[in-house]
Design a protein around this motif. Structure first.
Motif, PDB file in Angstrom:
ATOM      1  N   GLY A  58       0.840  -1.182   0.000  1.00 19.18           N
ATOM      2  CA  GLY A  58       0.000   0.000   0.000  1.00 19.18           C
ATOM      3  C   GLY A  58       0.879   1.237   0.000  1.00 19.18           C
ATOM      4  N   VAL A  59       0.482   2.275  -0.726  1.00 19.68           N
ATOM      5  CA  VAL A  59       1.312   3.468  -0.828  1.00 19.68           C
ATOM      6  C   VAL A  59       0.783   4.588   0.056  1.00 19.68           C
ATOM      7  CG1 VAL A  59       2.228   5.249  -2.367  1.00 19.68           C
ATOM      8  CG2 VAL A  59       2.100   2.880  -3.149  1.00 19.68           C
ATOM      9  N   GLN A  60      -0.397   5.128  -0.241  1.00 18.97           N
ATOM     10  CA  GLN A  60      -0.893   6.314   0.460  1.00 18.97           C
ATOM     11  C   GLN A  60      -2.189   5.990   1.196  1.00 18.97           C
ATOM     12  OE1 GLN A  60      -1.786   9.677  -2.075  1.00 18.97           O
ATOM     13  NE2 GLN A  60      -1.336  11.148  -0.457  1.00 18.97           N
ATOM     14  N   ASP A  61      -2.219   6.314   2.484  1.00 17.40           N
ATOM     15  CA  ASP A  61      -3.391   6.076   3.312  1.00 17.40           C
ATOM     16  C   ASP A  61      -4.113   7.391   3.610  1.00 17.40           C
ATOM     17  OD1 ASP A  61      -4.830   4.086   5.265  1.00 17.40           O
ATOM     18  OD2 ASP A  61      -4.393   5.853   6.484  1.00 17.40           O
ATOM     19  N   ARG A  62      -5.390   7.429   3.337  1.00 19.84           N
ATOM     20  CA  ARG A  62      -6.278   8.560   3.632  1.00 19.84           C
ATOM     21  C   ARG A  62      -5.678   9.895   3.176  1.00 19.84           C
ATOM     22  NH1 ARG A  62      -8.417   9.824   9.649  1.00 19.84           N
ATOM     23  NH2 ARG A  62      -6.441  10.928   9.672  1.00 19.84           N
ATOM     24  N   PRO A  85     -11.507   6.986   2.094  1.00 19.75           N
ATOM     25  CA  PRO A  85     -12.968   6.959   2.131  1.00 19.75           C
ATOM     26  C   PRO A  85     -13.579   7.247   0.766  1.00 19.75           C
ATOM     27  CG  PRO A  85     -12.143   8.986   3.109  1.00 19.75           C
ATOM     28  CD  PRO A  85     -10.945   8.144   2.809  1.00 19.75           C
ATOM     29  N   PRO A  86     -14.893   7.061   0.638  1.00 18.77           N
ATOM     30  CA  PRO A  86     -15.556   7.382  -0.625  1.00 18.77           C
ATOM     31  C   PRO A  86     -15.267   8.819  -1.044  1.00 18.77           C
ATOM     32  CG  PRO A  86     -17.058   6.216   0.838  1.00 18.77           C
ATOM     33  CD  PRO A  86     -15.832   6.513   1.644  1.00 18.77           C
ATOM     34  N   ALA A 108     -18.724  13.003  -1.158  1.00 23.96           N
ATOM     35  CA  ALA A 108     -17.917  12.173  -2.052  1.00 23.96           C
ATOM     36  C   ALA A 108     -17.715  12.872  -3.391  1.00 23.96           C
ATOM     37  CB  ALA A 108     -18.588  10.816  -2.248  1.00 23.96           C
ATOM     38  N   TRP A 109     -18.758  13.554  -3.884  1.00 24.02           N
ATOM     39  CA  TRP A 109     -18.673  14.257  -5.162  1.00 24.02           C
ATOM     40  C   TRP A 109     -17.709  15.433  -5.090  1.00 24.02           C
ATOM     41  CZ3 TRP A 109     -20.728  19.289  -6.234  1.00 24.02           C
ATOM     42  CH2 TRP A 109     -20.643  19.673  -7.586  1.00 24.02           C
ATOM     43  N   ARG A 110     -17.689  16.138  -3.935  1.00 22.91           N
ATOM     44  CA  ARG A 110     -16.841  17.322  -3.793  1.00 22.91           C
ATOM     45  C   ARG A 110     -15.378  16.975  -3.550  1.00 22.91           C
ATOM     46  NH1 ARG A 110     -18.292  21.795   0.336  1.00 22.91           N
ATOM     47  NH2 ARG A 110     -16.426  22.592  -0.695  1.00 22.91           N
ATOM     48  N   ALA A 156     -11.084   0.825  -0.098  1.00 17.81           N
ATOM     49  CA  ALA A 156     -12.022   1.739   0.545  1.00 17.81           C
ATOM     50  C   ALA A 156     -11.929   1.684   2.061  1.00 17.81           C
ATOM     51  CB  ALA A 156     -13.445   1.407   0.109  1.00 17.81           C
ATOM     52  N   HIS A 157     -12.120   2.843   2.684  1.00 16.19           N
ATOM     53  CA  HIS A 157     -12.365   2.948   4.126  1.00 16.19           C
ATOM     54  C   HIS A 157     -13.855   3.208   4.298  1.00 16.19           C
ATOM     55  CE1 HIS A 157      -7.953   4.405   4.986  1.00 16.19           C
ATOM     56  NE2 HIS A 157      -8.007   3.184   4.509  1.00 16.19           N
TER      57      HIS A 157
END
Length: 638
Positions: free
Chosen positions: A370-374, A426-427, A397-399, A434-435
């Protein structure tokens, strides 16, 4: 060597002289002294080390076992060496006296602090320190300074999971062959014209051994590298637990009076849209995230007890003992770079990714990077429940906007022999993993179905899900790392919060299994600090209610409810994570109501197991599945 250490904050780096420290305090190494949690500068650790040699002709080596950032070693007032990749132990040669004063200067990393730079763990985890201890050893005048053994498996074709057990896959792979590439760096203290003896032996199973000699020539004071490939005509493979044995091979190198060993396993891991393939066969990876701290081997045992097949080292690099335990237990490891948040310097990231692959690439348990978290958190401000909350989830999520380019560039520089998750979040963050936190940060736990129907790709690989709880009634939620007091129910005590946590974990985990999610990791295995947190266990390893709940949900063959356990008709699904077709009886009991259904389910599939009719006066629902000579149970409280 002595176990007595002192430490102090550096007031003057010293340049060509040892650093100046204002006040020394007794500390424990390895460890993270709480007294220096608020220190602004580097921390210097001081001890004395003996001369480890028995003979004057031998050579003395010092090993510093892991730091979080750059580190520098001073011995008897002279600079000995430095390291800037903390998870790779520094091995430094020194000219010893009878007693030697050792100073190790540890700094915080300028970047890539990982999970230690977040509020998910206690502040003391950010204190520069020596993570895995310090050791001195005596080596012969000519010795093996470096020894690498890299397993390499021949071509593997993805097989049909219904064709048989692991032994059949082993047989099918025999023709492909395998090899172990061995690289040795010889440090010649005296002229050498000899040969390194390489031997290969199977560990824990019957198999072919091998031995050969590799010529070595070097002048006194030279270092030379020799390489050889050991071929295995009929390889025996390493498998995740539940899918086959954890067969491994030990490679031993001997030169004159020096001997080194490495134990490796042969396996191939691939990823497609349905999850992971190990040795060409589908596996279901279900488990936990793990945070730094605690005994790695004890954490592996806890994961096994919970029926896990995967541990995600989230935002940190654990000790070699963690990998050794996972190799032995058959747990797959999802290994993150120490990269949490938006800041991601690419050049440094590539350097760390390369070092990570070199340091741990020989472990068969290593299954994913895994590379980048959150990289962003659109849900930093929690949402409630209901229709408006669903609209808010979609709007946030859209923004959300994330620049994936740095993570993808680093991912391209990791070895292509293993799957890579560039971004986990997250979404709305365009995650590869996904978180998902329904029931905790937004919506209700049962809304996980709506979330996955709205965003189907989120259900392919899930890197975190769950909820937090208190460990004791005396705990102050405001002081617990990673636990937001506003997310706990008003007036909740330890029992209430743990009951809610167990229910949320169970609901989300079983929904993901019903939907045949290929990789899922609950957050998290164990609290990083006393008082509570997101763990299924407390900081000292005691199980919370969630530990038993998730262990039931993670049974390889398990019956689960299709929705919340409420009065009325609720469907039942039988999940089969094994490679065998299952014909069994699934029974249910709710209050005075009971029934049973015969169910057939194919390997790695799910099947309907009828409907439970829950009466209004029921207090719980019990499901039972006959699996071989045991009965697997699953329990729900109304």
């Amino acid at each position: 060597m002595t176990d007595e250490w002192t430490a102090g904050v550096v007031t003057d780096a010293g340049g060509d002289d040892p650093p100046t420290v204002e006040g020394w305090r007794p500390v424990s190494v390895p460890g993270r002294p709480a007294a220096f949690a608020d220190a602004d500068g580097p921390i210097t650790y001081r001890t004395t080390v003996p001369d480890p040699r028995d003979e004057a002709s031998e050579r003395a080596l010092l090993e510093i076992g892991g730091t979080d950032g750059p580190a520098e070693a001073w011995l008897n007032g002279s600079r000995l060496g430095a390291s800037d990749v903390g998870f790779v132990p520094a091995r430094l040669e020194f000219d010893p006296r009878l007693e030697n004063e050792l100073l190790v200067v540890c700094e915080r990393p300028d970047s890539f602090a990982g999970i230690r730079g977040t509020d998910a763990v206690p502040d003391r985890f950010d204190t520069p320190g020596i993570r895995w201890g310090v050791a001195v050893e005596s080596r012969p005048r000519t010795f093996l300074r470096a020894f690498e053994a890299r397993p390499r498996l021949g071509p593997v074709s993805a097989g049909d999971a219904s064709e048989g057990a692991a032994s059949a896959a082993n047989a099918a792979l025999d023709g492909a062959g395998a090899a172990i590439d061995v690289t040795l760096e010889v440090d010649a203290g005296a002229a050498v014209d000899d040969a390194v003896t390489l031997s290969l032996r199977p560990e824990g199973f019957r198999g072919g051994a091998a031995m050969e000699r590799v010529p070595v020539r070097a002048e006194a004071g030279e270092r030379t590298t020799v390489s050889r490939t050991l071929t295995i005509r009929e390889p025996s493979l390493w498998w995740p637990r539940e899918y086959g044995p954890q067969d491994r091979y030990t490679v031993r190198a001997k030169l004159e009076g020096d001997t080194r060993e490495r134990t490796v396993g042969l396996r191939r891991v691939e990823r497609d849209g349905d999850g992971l393939l190990v040795n060409g066969r589908r596996v279901r990876a279900r488990g936990f995230t793990r945070l730094p701290g605690g005994d790695p081997r004890a954490d592996v045992d806890r994961a096994v007890d919970a029926n896990a097949t995967l541990l995600r080292a989230r935002g940190h690099v654990p000790s070699p003992s963690f990998y050794e335990a996972c190799d032995e237990a058959g747990l797959l490891v999802w290994q993150d770079l120490p990269a949490c948040g938006a800041d991601l310097p690419v050049e440094r990231g590539i350097e760390l990714a390369t070092a990570l692959a070199e340091a741990y690439g020989g472990h068969p348990s290593l299954a994913m990077y895994g590379v980048q978290d959150r990289p962003a958190d659109p849900y930093a401000e929690p949402l409630g429940e209901g229709l408006l909350a669903k609209l808010a989830v979609r709007y946030r999520a859209w923004r959300a906007s994330v620049d994936r380019e740095p993570a993808d560039e680093i991912a391209e520089n990791l070895p292509d022999e293993l799957p890579v998750v560039s971004v986990a979040g997250p979404p709305g963050t365009d995650p590869d993993a996904a978180h998902l936190f329904p029931g905790w940060r937004y919506l209700e736990a049962a809304d996980i179905d709506w979330l996955l129907e709205t965003y189907p790709s989120l259900g392919e690989v899930v890197g975190r899900f769950g909820a937090g709880s208190l460990a004791t009634d005396e705990a102050d939620p405001a002081t617990i790392p990673g636990l937001e007091p506003s997310l706990l129910a008003d007036g909740a005590d330890a029992e209430d919060s743990q009951r809610e946590q167990a229910q949320i974990l169970k609901t989300v985990a079983e929904t993901l299994r019903r939907r045949e999610c290929g990789v899922l990791a609950a957050s998290t295995l164990r609290d990083p600090a006393p008082g509570g947190g997101m763990g299924a266990h407390t900081a000292d390893g005691e199980p919370k209610r969630a530990a038993e709940a998730i262990a039931q949900s993670y049974e390889p063959i398990q019956a689960v409810l299709d929705g919340p356990p409420t009065p009325g008709a609720v469907g039942i699904t039988l999940c089969n994570d094994s490679h065998e077709a299952v014909e069994t009886t699934v029974g249910w009991r709710a209050g005075e109501e009971t029934a049973a259904t015969t169910v057939d389910v194919d390997p790695l599939e799910t099947a309907s197991a009828g409907t439970a009719r829950i009466p209004p006066d029921a207090e719980r629902v019990d499901l039972e599945v006959a699996v071989g000579d045991r009965t697997v149970r699953n329990r729900y409280y109304l």
